[in-house]
Motif scaffolding. Sequence first.
Motif, PDB file in Angstrom:
ATOM      1  N   LEU A 114      -1.459 -13.507   3.375  1.00  0.00           N
ATOM      2  CA  LEU A 114      -0.189 -13.230   2.703  1.00  0.00           C
ATOM      3  C   LEU A 114      -0.406 -12.453   1.417  1.00  0.00           C
ATOM      4  CD1 LEU A 114       2.857 -13.533   2.537  1.00  0.00           C
ATOM      5  CD2 LEU A 114       2.511 -15.748   1.408  1.00  0.00           C
ATOM      6  N   LEU A 115      -1.458 -12.795   0.668  1.00  0.00           N
ATOM      7  CA  LEU A 115      -1.742 -12.061  -0.562  1.00  0.00           C
ATOM      8  C   LEU A 115      -2.091 -10.611  -0.247  1.00  0.00           C
ATOM      9  CD1 LEU A 115      -2.005 -12.066  -3.594  1.00  0.00           C
ATOM     10  CD2 LEU A 115      -4.354 -12.913  -3.367  1.00  0.00           C
ATOM     11  N   GLY A 116      -2.805 -10.384   0.855  1.00  0.00           N
ATOM     12  CA  GLY A 116      -3.089  -9.014   1.290  1.00  0.00           C
ATOM     13  C   GLY A 116      -1.807  -8.245   1.564  1.00  0.00           C
ATOM     14  N   GLU A 117      -0.856  -8.891   2.224  1.00  0.00           N
ATOM     15  CA  GLU A 117       0.451  -8.265   2.470  1.00  0.00           C
ATOM     16  C   GLU A 117       1.121  -7.876   1.150  1.00  0.00           C
ATOM     17  OE1 GLU A 117       3.224 -10.467   4.760  1.00  0.00           O
ATOM     18  OE2 GLU A 117       1.915 -10.764   6.495  1.00  0.00           O
ATOM     19  N   LYS A 118       1.104  -8.798   0.192  1.00  0.00           N
ATOM     20  CA  LYS A 118       1.775  -8.554  -1.091  1.00  0.00           C
ATOM     21  C   LYS A 118       1.137  -7.390  -1.839  1.00  0.00           C
ATOM     22  CE  LYS A 118       3.534 -13.262  -1.758  1.00  0.00           C
ATOM     23  NZ  LYS A 118       3.465 -14.514  -2.554  1.00  0.00           N
ATOM     24  N   TYR A 119      -0.185  -7.298  -1.789  1.00  0.00           N
ATOM     25  CA  TYR A 119      -0.856  -6.179  -2.451  1.00  0.00           C
ATOM     26  C   TYR A 119      -0.388  -4.843  -1.869  1.00  0.00           C
ATOM     27  CZ  TYR A 119      -4.256  -9.080  -5.005  1.00  0.00           C
ATOM     28  OH  TYR A 119      -4.865  -9.962  -5.867  1.00  0.00           O
ATOM     29  N   ILE A 120      -0.315  -4.771  -0.544  1.00  0.00           N
ATOM     30  CA  ILE A 120       0.132  -3.536   0.101  1.00  0.00           C
ATOM     31  C   ILE A 120       1.553  -3.190  -0.334  1.00  0.00           C
ATOM     32  CG2 ILE A 120       0.738  -2.468   2.319  1.00  0.00           C
ATOM     33  CD1 ILE A 120      -1.527  -4.116   3.590  1.00  0.00           C
ATOM     34  N   GLN A 121       2.428  -4.189  -0.329  1.00  0.00           N
ATOM     35  CA  GLN A 121       3.830  -3.967  -0.685  1.00  0.00           C
ATOM     36  C   GLN A 121       3.988  -3.524  -2.134  1.00  0.00           C
ATOM     37  OE1 GLN A 121       5.033  -7.892   0.462  1.00  0.00           O
ATOM     38  NE2 GLN A 121       5.720  -7.268   2.497  1.00  0.00           N
ATOM     39  N   GLU A 122       3.109  -4.007  -3.007  1.00  0.00           N
ATOM     40  CA  GLU A 122       3.172  -3.638  -4.421  1.00  0.00           C
ATOM     41  C   GLU A 122       2.611  -2.240  -4.680  1.00  0.00           C
ATOM     42  OE1 GLU A 122       0.953  -6.697  -6.309  1.00  0.00           O
ATOM     43  OE2 GLU A 122       2.506  -8.240  -6.071  1.00  0.00           O
ATOM     44  N   ILE A 123       1.604  -1.864  -3.909  1.00  0.00           N
ATOM     45  CA  ILE A 123       0.869  -0.627  -4.184  1.00  0.00           C
ATOM     46  C   ILE A 123       1.437   0.581  -3.446  1.00  0.00           C
ATOM     47  CG2 ILE A 123      -1.385   0.512  -3.878  1.00  0.00           C
ATOM     48  CD1 ILE A 123      -2.625  -2.340  -4.233  1.00  0.00           C
ATOM     49  N   MET A 124       1.879   0.385  -2.191  1.00  0.00           N
ATOM     50  CA  MET A 124       2.173   1.510  -1.315  1.00  0.00           C
ATOM     51  C   MET A 124       3.651   1.652  -0.967  1.00  0.00           C
ATOM     52  SD  MET A 124      -0.981   1.577   1.377  1.00  0.00           S
ATOM     53  CE  MET A 124      -0.476   3.252   1.839  1.00  0.00           C
ATOM     54  N   ASP A 125       4.005   2.865  -0.528  1.00  0.00           N
ATOM     55  CA  ASP A 125       5.322   3.138   0.039  1.00  0.00           C
ATOM     56  C   ASP A 125       5.206   3.422   1.542  1.00  0.00           C
ATOM     57  OD1 ASP A 125       6.731   2.990  -2.462  1.00  0.00           O
ATOM     58  OD2 ASP A 125       5.881   4.953  -2.954  1.00  0.00           O
ATOM     59  N   ASP A 126       4.162   4.154   1.914  1.00  0.00           N
ATOM     60  CA  ASP A 126       3.963   4.545   3.318  1.00  0.00           C
ATOM     61  C   ASP A 126       3.028   3.552   4.005  1.00  0.00           C
ATOM     62  OD1 ASP A 126       4.013   5.955   5.668  1.00  0.00           O
ATOM     63  OD2 ASP A 126       2.599   7.498   5.023  1.00  0.00           O
ATOM     64  N   TYR A 127       3.601   2.462   4.464  1.00  0.00           N
ATOM     65  CA  TYR A 127       2.776   1.427   5.097  1.00  0.00           C
ATOM     66  C   TYR A 127       3.563   0.699   6.172  1.00  0.00           C
ATOM     67  CZ  TYR A 127       5.455  -2.112   2.538  1.00  0.00           C
ATOM     68  OH  TYR A 127       6.473  -2.907   2.067  1.00  0.00           O
ATOM     69  N   CYS A 128       2.833   0.009   7.016  1.00  0.00           N
ATOM     70  CA  CYS A 128       3.435  -0.827   8.046  1.00  0.00           C
ATOM     71  C   CYS A 128       2.554  -2.060   8.232  1.00  0.00           C
ATOM     72  CB  CYS A 128       3.560  -0.052   9.357  1.00  0.00           C
ATOM     73  SG  CYS A 128       4.165  -1.050  10.718  1.00  0.00           S
TER      74      CYS A 128
END
Length: 256
Positions: A132-146
């Motif tokens: 879940l923390l990995g998910e949050k990092y992606i959501q905080e850092i990136m715009d182009d992600y899935c």
Amino acid sequence: MKKVLVTGANGQLGQCLQKIAAQFKNLEFTFKNSKDLDITDVLSIKKSFDLVDFDYCINCAAYTDVEQAEKTPDIAFRVNAEGVKNLAFACKKHEVGLIHISTDYVFDGEKKEPYFIEDIPNPINEYGKSKLLGEKYIQEIMDDYCIIRTSWLYSGFGKNFYTTILNIAKVNHTLKISNTQVGYPTNALNLAKFINQLVILANFDSNLYHFTDKVEMTWFEFAKKILKTENLSNKVIIHNDKSTYLAARPINSRLD
């Protein structure tokens, strides 16, 4: 021709992506195992991203030993959270779309119905917390992600429930399998095909997906189905078992 980097290429999903890579003529894959590209090492990531102008990165790299993660959570968090953060920063810098694989274990399993992407995560073990923390990092850092959450992934590659049941059945005529958890077993080849279709479309309709084969069963029922499919039902006796684990498991792992 879209250039696609696959991390964690030696895992079961990575091997499934390799198996079907030739079917996708307009995708050029670069497969990296943990020795070639260690996502916990910023310099290792930089080296790979500096060599090729990738369009997409499919992150299959993960620490998936749920029991060991409970004993040594620092290892799980280093790979599943900090490593993912490193990869997200690299993808953002190089304008690479990131497809990241997550898990049903981000939920606590208390819900009676399948989990929707809108449901609030609440992991009950260290593995789920690290993912879940990995998910949050992606959501905080990136715009182009899935981010793709999946459950009970299996294939003929590596160590998973399917291969474990077959290996045990070859040497042991009695199996004790839990009947307390319910979920949707998911063929890793089906997930691999779905991921490649996302890359081909080049447009994420959503930043978060749930992907499963959506056939409900317990681990006990799944084991019975495996044995039947492999013509081992008459050779192996299988018993219900309320297994106890160090790491708590969600009772309901169904992802809608």
